[in-house]
Design a protein around this motif. Structure first.
Motif, PDB file in Angstrom:
ATOM      1  N   GLN A   1      45.917   0.550  -3.855  1.00 13.01           N
ATOM      2  CA  GLN A   1      46.671   1.509  -3.755  1.00 13.01           C
ATOM      3  C   GLN A   1      47.685   1.631  -2.539  1.00 13.01           C
TER       4      GLN A   1
ATOM      5  N   LEU B   1      41.073   6.406  -0.795  1.00 15.36           N
ATOM      6  CA  LEU B   1      42.429   5.778  -1.183  1.00 15.36           C
ATOM      7  C   LEU B   1      42.713   5.918  -2.547  1.00 15.36           C
TER       8      LEU B   1
ATOM      9  N   GLN C   1      41.690   8.500  -3.906  1.00 16.63           N
ATOM     10  CA  GLN C   1      41.984   9.869  -3.962  1.00 16.63           C
ATOM     11  C   GLN C   1      43.262  10.391  -3.623  1.00 16.63           C
ATOM     12  N   GLY C   2      43.935   9.289  -2.894  1.00 19.67           N
ATOM     13  CA  GLY C   2      45.408   9.647  -2.508  1.00 19.67           C
ATOM     14  C   GLY C   2      45.382  10.150  -0.837  1.00 19.67           C
ATOM     15  N   LEU C   3      44.141   9.962  -0.174  1.00 22.04           N
ATOM     16  CA  LEU C   3      44.317  10.359   1.061  1.00 22.04           C
ATOM     17  C   LEU C   3      44.694   9.156   1.925  1.00 22.04           C
ATOM     18  N   ARG C   4      45.612   9.549   2.935  1.00 27.95           N
ATOM     19  CA  ARG C   4      46.426   8.721   3.834  1.00 27.95           C
ATOM     20  C   ARG C   4      46.615   9.106   5.039  1.00 27.95           C
TER      21      ARG C   4
ATOM     22  N   TRP D   1      50.771   6.527   4.886  1.00 28.03           N
ATOM     23  CA  TRP D   1      51.254   7.412   4.064  1.00 28.03           C
ATOM     24  C   TRP D   1      52.691   7.142   3.328  1.00 28.03           C
ATOM     25  N   SER D   2      52.571   7.584   2.267  1.00 23.75           N
ATOM     26  CA  SER D   2      53.901   7.457   1.418  1.00 23.75           C
ATOM     27  C   SER D   2      54.153   8.573   0.338  1.00 23.75           C
TER      28      SER D   2
ATOM     29  N   THR E   1      51.602  11.022  -1.813  1.00 24.51           N
ATOM     30  CA  THR E   1      49.909  10.964  -1.327  1.00 24.51           C
ATOM     31  C   THR E   1      49.947  12.252  -0.206  1.00 24.51           C
ATOM     32  N   THR E   2      48.550  12.292   0.161  1.00 24.49           N
ATOM     33  CA  THR E   2      48.194  13.282   1.013  1.00 24.49           C
ATOM     34  C   THR E   2      47.898  12.911   2.328  1.00 24.49           C
ATOM     35  N   LYS E   3      48.584  13.627   3.347  1.00 25.47           N
ATOM     36  CA  LYS E   3      48.560  13.236   4.680  1.00 25.47           C
ATOM     37  C   LYS E   3      47.145  13.794   5.378  1.00 25.47           C
TER      38      LYS E   3
END
Ligand code: NAD
Length: 356
Positions: A107, A325, A327-330, A335-336, A339-341
């Motif tokens: 990811q 990761l 799940q898109g948590l960053r 972060w990009s 995705t969710t900061k």
């Protein structure tokens, strides 16, 4: 199973708190005792590695370490600077083998500055000898200026040295690690210029005879630095000395996008180890709650695997990190767009939840 928890300075306290939270949730009955180290210990007791902290580290089965250092200590005499604590722990615990994996998570391919095809699926391991070489050589010094002062010195020197047994033991560690992976060792040296590394090359070649199933190649350090950015996936295990390993392992860590993702382990002959993220105390972001705790959480997984003989628990943590990761948590460093900061604590909580 007793763990000495040494959070240290800067983001050290923030990221170690998340790793401790995750370790506690595993329900393994780990005994964890905290002690100050680095700048925090210097503030409290006048020394970066107080006797009580060293005693705790010696008695424990493993040490979970955060990071030490802050620019404000740069004017202190060298022996009292926070970074001396880590050198002292390595020396007193005999931690001669430093493992720094550089793994590119699917990811996070986009977080690297290299083209995705160069790093997708990257999984290399740098093994750095940690207690010899130019960082510990004698003699060392600065010749004082004619007026008797160091700041005006015209000359300084450090001595590079390795002994045969020091090279043999790290070479064995590298070949044994390669046996559990893709069976290839690249020994990095500078034998064309330095006698120390001619000995290194000769001894590694001799040790290789005990491991006929592992392929050995030799590479000069300047070429290795190039190959790491040109074709990093060609490597499996890299073994090298203290100074080259210091530099190459930082280079390798950036291949994967963020130093905030990479764990490390430093082991002695009894598999007692010190586990810490590959990065430092990041004073620039300390106290803001935005540091990435995943390198420290993954270091705790390495601790369970290498020193505490709990491979299933290590697998659980690593799977939970992959899940968050996915799940898109960053945290901000990885972060990009899309995705969710999240902050340090939220990231730790998410790993905890993903443990199941
Ligand atoms: P550093 O690794 O602390 O920071 C480099 C950069 O990476 C900074 O921009 C920082 O914000 C970022 N970064 C590092 N860890 C991060 C994380 N978990 N999440 C998000 N971003 C992160 O290196 P530095 O700035 O050269 O050194 C700072 C201090 O750390 C110095 O005092 C140095 O001596 C010390 N240091 C300690 C260790 C150690 O404790 N083992 C190792 C390296 C540096």
């Amino acid at each position: 199973m007793k763990i000495a928890v040494l959070p240290g300075d800067g983001i050290g306290t923030e990221i170690v708190a998340e790793a401790v939270k995750v370790l506690k949730a595993l329900g393994l009955g780990l005994e964890m005792e905290h002690a100050p180290v680095g700048g925090a210990a210097y503030e409290a007791s006048g020394h970066p590695l107080p006797d009580a902290t060293l005693r705790l580290a010696r008695e424990a089965d493993a040490v979970l370490f955060g990071a030490v250092g802050d620019w404000k200590y740069d004017t202190l005499e060298r022996a009292l600077r926070p970074e001396q604590a880590i050198l002292g722990l390595r020396k007193h615990l005999g931690l001669f083998a430093n493992f720094r994996p550089a793994i590119c998570y699917e990811q996070l391919v986009g977080a690297s500055s290299l083209k995705p095809e160069l790093i997708a699926g990257l999984d290399i391991l740098i093994i750095r000898e940690l207690t010899g070489d130019i960082y510990f050589g004698q003699p060392r010094g600065r010749r004082v200026a004619t007026d008797g002062h160091f700041p005006g010195a015209e000359e300084a020197f450090d001595t590079m040295r390795y002994s045969r047994p020091e090279i043999e033991r790290i070479a064995h560690v590298a070949f044994q690690a390669a046996r559990k992976r893709n069976k290839k060792v690249t020994s990095v040296d500078k034998a064309n210029v330095l006698e120390t590394f001619q000995l290194w090359k000769d001894v590694v070649t001799e040790v290789a005879r005990d491991y006929p199933d592992v392929t050995l190649e030799h590479m000069y350090v300047d070429n290795a630095a190039m190959q790491l950015v040109k074709a990093p996936k060609k490597f499996d295990v890299i073994v090298t000395g203290n100074m080259f390993g210091d530099i190459l392992s930082d280079e390798a860590s950036m291949l994967t996008g963020s130093i905030g993702m990479l764990p490390s382990a430093s082991l002695n002959a009894k598999n007692q180890g010190l586990y810490e993220p590959s990065h430092g105390s990041a004073p620039d972001i300390a106290g803001q709650g935005i540091a990435n705790p995943l390198a420290t959480i993954l270091s705790a997984a390495m601790m369970l695997r290498f020193s505490l003989n709990q491979p299933e628990a290590a697998d659980r943590i690593e799977a939970a990190v992959k899940a968050v990761l996915a799940q898109g948590l960053r945290t901000p460093d990885i972060w990009s767009e899309g995705t969710t900061k999240v902050g340090t604590v939220q990231m730790g909580d998410a790993v905890l939840k993903a443990l199941g």
